[in-house]
Design a protein around this motif. Sequence first.
Motif, PDB file in Angstrom:
ATOM      1  N   UNK A  55     -76.849   8.431  62.240  1.00 37.77           N
ATOM      2  CA  UNK A  55     -77.517   8.030  63.485  1.00 37.77           C
ATOM      3  C   UNK A  55     -77.390   9.089  64.574  1.00 37.77           C
ATOM      4  N   UNK A  56     -76.270   9.809  64.598  1.00 37.70           N
ATOM      5  CA  UNK A  56     -76.069  10.806  65.652  1.00 37.70           C
ATOM      6  C   UNK A  56     -76.629  12.178  65.275  1.00 37.70           C
ATOM      7  N   UNK A  57     -77.250  12.275  64.128  1.00 39.39           N
ATOM      8  CA  UNK A  57     -77.837  13.549  63.711  1.00 39.39           C
ATOM      9  C   UNK A  57     -76.932  14.362  62.801  1.00 39.39           C
ATOM     10  N   UNK A  58     -75.700  13.910  62.596  1.00 41.58           N
ATOM     11  CA  UNK A  58     -74.791  14.638  61.712  1.00 41.58           C
ATOM     12  C   UNK A  58     -75.303  14.593  60.277  1.00 41.58           C
ATOM     13  N   UNK A  59     -75.262  15.752  59.628  1.00 44.61           N
ATOM     14  CA  UNK A  59     -75.745  15.808  58.249  1.00 44.61           C
ATOM     15  C   UNK A  59     -74.917  14.921  57.327  1.00 44.61           C
ATOM     16  N   UNK A  60     -75.591  14.122  56.527  1.00 45.10           N
ATOM     17  CA  UNK A  60     -74.864  13.380  55.499  1.00 45.10           C
ATOM     18  C   UNK A  60     -75.316  13.855  54.121  1.00 45.10           C
ATOM     19  N   UNK A  61     -75.853  15.079  54.111  1.00 40.52           N
ATOM     20  CA  UNK A  61     -76.361  15.591  52.838  1.00 40.52           C
ATOM     21  C   UNK A  61     -75.306  16.380  52.090  1.00 40.52           C
ATOM     22  N   UNK A  62     -74.328  16.922  52.814  1.00 40.20           N
ATOM     23  CA  UNK A  62     -73.357  17.766  52.157  1.00 40.20           C
ATOM     24  C   UNK A  62     -72.048  17.008  51.941  1.00 40.20           C
ATOM     25  N   UNK A  63     -71.019  17.346  52.731  1.00 42.40           N
ATOM     26  CA  UNK A  63     -69.716  16.761  52.437  1.00 42.40           C
ATOM     27  C   UNK A  63     -69.609  15.289  52.814  1.00 42.40           C
ATOM     28  N   UNK A  64     -70.505  14.800  53.690  1.00 44.76           N
ATOM     29  CA  UNK A  64     -70.387  13.404  54.097  1.00 44.76           C
ATOM     30  C   UNK A  64     -71.330  12.489  53.318  1.00 44.76           C
TER      31      UNK A  64
END
Lengths: 605, 308
Positions: free
Chosen positions: A443-452
């Motif tokens: 929601x905050x724009x943080x990438x969730x494609x890599x380590x998260x």
Amino acid sequence: MAKVDFAIGIGGEAGQGIATPGDILARIFARRGLNLNAYNAYQSLTRGGHTFLTIRASDGPVRNMGDKLDILIPLNQDTMDRHLRLLGAGACVLFDSDKIKPGTPAEGVQLCPLPIKQLTAGNKLAANTVAIAATLQMLGVEFKALEDALARIFKRKGDAVVAENVGFARTGYDYATSNFKAFPFKAPNLGKGNAVLTGNMAIALGGIAAGVKFYAAYPMSPSTGVLMYMASHARQLGIMVRQVEDEIGVMNMVIGAAHAGCRAMCATSGGGFALMTEAVGMAGMLETPVVCVDVQRAGPATGVPTKTEQGDLWQMLGAGQGDFPRLIVAPTSALDAFKTIPELFNLCDQYQCPGLVLSDLLISEGTTSIDPKDLNFKPKIERGEVIWPNGNGNGNGNGANPFGGATDNSYLRYKNTESGISPRAVPGVPGHIHVAASDEHDEDGTLISDEFTNPTKRRIMVEKRARKMETVLSQIAPPNLVGPETAEVTLVGWGSTEGVIREAVEKLAAEEGIVANQIAVRWIVPFHADEISHMLTRSKRIIIVENNQSGQFARYLRSETGIAAHGHIRKYDGEPFMPHHIVNAVKDQLSGKTELSVPEHEIFV
Amino acid sequence: MSTVVDPSPGTVAAAPASAELNKDSFKNKVHPDWCPGCGDFSVLAALQTALFELGLKPHQVVVISGIGCSSNLPGFINTYGMHTLHGRSLAVATGVKLANHELKIIATGGDGDGFGIGGNHFMHTMRRNVDLTYIVMDNQIYGLTTGQTSPTSRKGMKTKSTPHGNVENPINPIPLAIVGGATYVARGFSGKQKHLVELLKGAIQHKGFSFVDVFSPCVTYNKDNTYQFFNPKVKALEDLGHDPSDLHKAMDRGYQWGEEIPIGVFWKRTDLPSLEESEPVLDEGGPLAFRQLGISDEQAKALIAELL
């Protein structure tokens, strides 16, 4: 009913000056309040080849190029040879008798030889002026109208050039008076003026009305007219217009401008759109409102750059990898395109997604008349939930920390709201810092494609974006069933075929005693599946008319409604439908001859 | 659905007076996911320091990247950011800059992103002299895809896609940028962070397209171009008495490679207007993005008159 309905064909080589007489005639007719449609069949050449312009004018609606020619103006022998056979009784052909030999016309065709050398004293450039002057005389148009038009066109070249052309026109006009038989009808003056414009101009004007401040493009037929109009009006209207290195750059630049807060738009044709598609997906992922027009031409690959087709429907539907919301609309005419662009911008802004427009060469390079009253430059503007730097809508950021957003969770660019629409801060707003990422993000724009990487979060974001579209259908008008509900046959088309199908429906009733009705679909995504299904389940026979080989819309209709049409009329020779193509095909299908008609185009260009 | 009124012509808001900048103002809550020892840490730190020392406010800056290890940078810095498509950062950045020319735009990425898939945009953004700073973290390898050859991989280099050694010639970004029309061309090294800060400050303050190629070693996949490789070789151009206004010397220094590899500002010119300065539409009225939509009645009348 129209009292007057006539068509003029002017043909010759590219570079022989067909555009100017075409423009003069179109403007003279429009200034008298006549409606008109001009279609130029041409080739990808700047010189040579064969170009054939059809101008049709009437005091009633003119929705397409029509079926017949009343006046033929061949500027070379080739045009005479190709098109004389299309003329029927009552028609006439005006030609330079010094260099063109007429063939044997059908009975009742008036041959109007013009001794051009004698009439122009050897001035080669004047031949066209003489021919249109003679034409206007036979249509009962007063000489003054032509004199005014010539003065307007040649004004820049000075009084001497104007006077010379008016002189040649007078000679041609008078020659026709004493040598040719005038038409039994006159081109009336209805006492009001119509605007004359191409579909590409209408698309540009629609963008201007919508408040476009950024337009980018790479030149590509048949969409280049939009770029040229935008470029020539950019400075007076305060619009940034850029020609970019390729269509990939175009779409990415447009996304950048839109992300910063501009209404931004681009136009291209199918090949250019193919290059843009990855970025179209990015607009979906970043939730950036952009508008892109695809002016379809005959494909695939380079295809036939100067010919029309409706072959990009599935390219639009499938543009970009993955699932993301998009809007797709296919305007039915130049005027409809003008009105559609602001409507689409409003939806894109509200739903924060890309909006795609399917025009085609027929609409975009066709010329039509429009009542100036219909050109509304103050359409409703709806920007959706935007947070601007001057404090408007500054409700959910962190006022105490102007550098917040990325350092805290006070502002969530992709907030998982009930509507799926998340308030969009443009760069420059204190307290709303975020990253807009083409990677999947939280929601905050943080990438969730890599380590998260997190399946729960991924699902939430996919569903958030998808949910946005739940309410959009209620904001747009469903198509109407035009004609009697109890008709024998329902003709379904999409985009640019509306006008020609309408005329075919009228002709079926008037000339063949066949009662037909029509559904013209504009909105492709979202699709009014319920409304269209409701209309079609009551149809006795459904025939889909479209300008492609594989029946792209037929497949789409089936995928969205489960309804398979009874018959199909398809044309993919590069030329648009003429009304009689559809009339004859419907007759064939009703008599059980076939379920798939592919009309032959009789005019060879 | 709430409607937000169209903003009146405005500017990028100034931060409230109470907001104090400190060294951490450009730090983000997300910690970089780069490998320990990656050169990109140093580039990030240098950029944060440069922005702070220039007195820029985080919300006035947009950092725009493509795709790749180094392109994850916008997520690790507290400014507005865009993480775009592979190779497309400069096109997006140009759009943002033209829509709001009051923003400071920094484009970041790697050598594959900028010189490979994004090569066309690189050429054309340079010749347009768009006022933005482009930082390429050049590690001469594709890291995120686990070690394939890149456009700057040296001839003979063994990578996963060139197991027998690279037979192609590499791009030399410095002469390419000089010839391409960039008006500030520099090279930095992750191992010389203080030097890099000064290069970045010069680049960000430069009006026009500034390009900083940074040797940013990939400690995982590039065993050739390591800190140990660069450390003894890099020499600051200012110590070599280089004059960055001399085009031919700049080209000569750009081609220099061997025991001495120059870093610093190769080429700089200030006599050319940037794209925004050349485009009269931006002369007055503030950023395009915040201008009133639509046209006046007089303008509409004039457009219609042309059609009659």
